[in-house]
Design a protein around this motif. Structure first.
Motif, PDB file in Angstrom:
ATOM      1  N   CYS A  21       9.221   4.909  -0.341  1.00 26.90           N
ATOM      2  CA  CYS A  21       8.573   3.823   0.392  1.00 26.90           C
ATOM      3  C   CYS A  21       9.431   3.404   1.586  1.00 26.90           C
ATOM      4  O   CYS A  21       8.921   3.223   2.693  1.00 26.90           O
TER       5      CYS A  21
ATOM      6  N   ARG B 151       0.838  -1.204   0.000  1.00 28.07           N
ATOM      7  CA  ARG B 151       0.000   0.000   0.000  1.00 28.07           C
ATOM      8  C   ARG B 151       0.874   1.255   0.000  1.00 28.07           C
ATOM      9  O   ARG B 151       0.619   2.199  -0.743  1.00 28.07           O
TER      10      ARG B 151
ATOM     11  N   ARG C 293       4.201   5.621  -5.469  1.00 31.46           N
ATOM     12  CA  ARG C 293       4.176   5.595  -6.936  1.00 31.46           C
ATOM     13  C   ARG C 293       3.166   6.598  -7.486  1.00 31.46           C
ATOM     14  O   ARG C 293       3.319   7.083  -8.607  1.00 31.46           O
ATOM     15  N   GLY C 294       2.133   6.874  -6.727  1.00 32.04           N
ATOM     16  CA  GLY C 294       1.144   7.856  -7.158  1.00 32.04           C
ATOM     17  C   GLY C 294       1.690   9.270  -7.175  1.00 32.04           C
ATOM     18  O   GLY C 294       1.156  10.140  -7.846  1.00 32.04           O
TER      19      GLY C 294
ATOM     20  N   ASN D  82       2.449   1.806  -3.389  1.00 31.21           N
ATOM     21  CA  ASN D  82       1.466   2.332  -4.351  1.00 31.21           C
ATOM     22  C   ASN D  82       1.211   3.815  -4.131  1.00 31.21           C
ATOM     23  O   ASN D  82       1.065   4.580  -5.093  1.00 31.21           O
TER      24      ASN D  82
ATOM     25  N   SER E  95      10.189   4.331 -10.657  1.00 20.84           N
ATOM     26  CA  SER E  95      10.159   3.227  -9.717  1.00 20.84           C
ATOM     27  C   SER E  95      11.202   3.358  -8.612  1.00 20.84           C
ATOM     28  O   SER E  95      10.903   3.159  -7.439  1.00 20.84           O
TER      29      SER E  95
END
Length: 192
Positions: free
Chosen positions: A60, A41, A47-48, A44, A53
């Motif tokens: 992250c 989560r 990444r938004g 993601n 990456s």
């Protein structure tokens, strides 16, 4: 309740909240299980905000470290995942700022430096650089608008959940979002 670390084995929100409470109270095993469960989560969310990456992975990792070290600041008034959203978005924004500050401008023969215009770059690259630049600009003079605006307009959280999360009255949160939008519109259109 058990979690294997496979994203397909996602825990229910109540189970995540239970793990977070136990982790906040010092249960190391619960913390490890929680971190494994929420990592997909968090990635993601990062990444938004960050299109590449490797950058999202860096953000992250920072977010996961913040969750592990600052879980005691989660007040358990709302869902843990809502608090996690804020930690993740803030980590992504911090990573973006760090990368932006590390970027070296191109030197030309006349000695002038040329930085790419994030408004143009974002359109070409399909990133959210324009949004991040706008939030940084707004945050300088009006920091109270940024978090509610991002939570509502980027992540779609309901107003009442945002009010609980930022510990402000519902009317204040709605006003902050309204004013934040008024400040963001011209920046996103390139009218600095």
């Amino acid at each position: 309740m058990s979690y294997s670390g496979d994203p397909g084995d996602a825990l229910a929100p109540d189970d995540i909240d239970d793990l977070a409470r136990r982790a906040r109270d010092g249960d190391r095993d619960a913390l490890e299980t929680l971190l494994a469960a929420v990592r997909p989560r968090v990635l993601n969310i990062c990444r938004g905000v960050l299109p590449y990456s490797g950058d999202a992975e860096d953000a992250c990792q920072e977010a996961m470290l913040n969750v592990a070290t600052k879980i005691g600041s989660w007040g358990a008034r709302g869902r843990f995942t809502t608090w996690l959203h804020i930690v993740s978005v803030n980590s992504a924004r911090t990573t973006y700022r760090r990368l932006k500050n590390l970027a070296t401008p191109t030197d030309f023969e006349d000695g002038a430096h040329d930085r790419p215009d994030p408004r143009t770059t974002s359109v070409i690259a399909g990133t959210r650089l324009d949004l991040l630049e706008a939030m940084d600009t707004i945050e300088k003079d009006h920091p109270q608008y940024v978090e509610p605006l991002l939570l509502r307009d980027v992540y779609g959280l309901p107003y009442d959940e945002i009010a609980t999360l930022v510990d402000a009255p519902l009317g204040t949160v709605k006003a902050q979002i309204h004013h934040g939008r008024k400040l963001a519109r011209p920046l996103l259109r390139g009218e600095r």
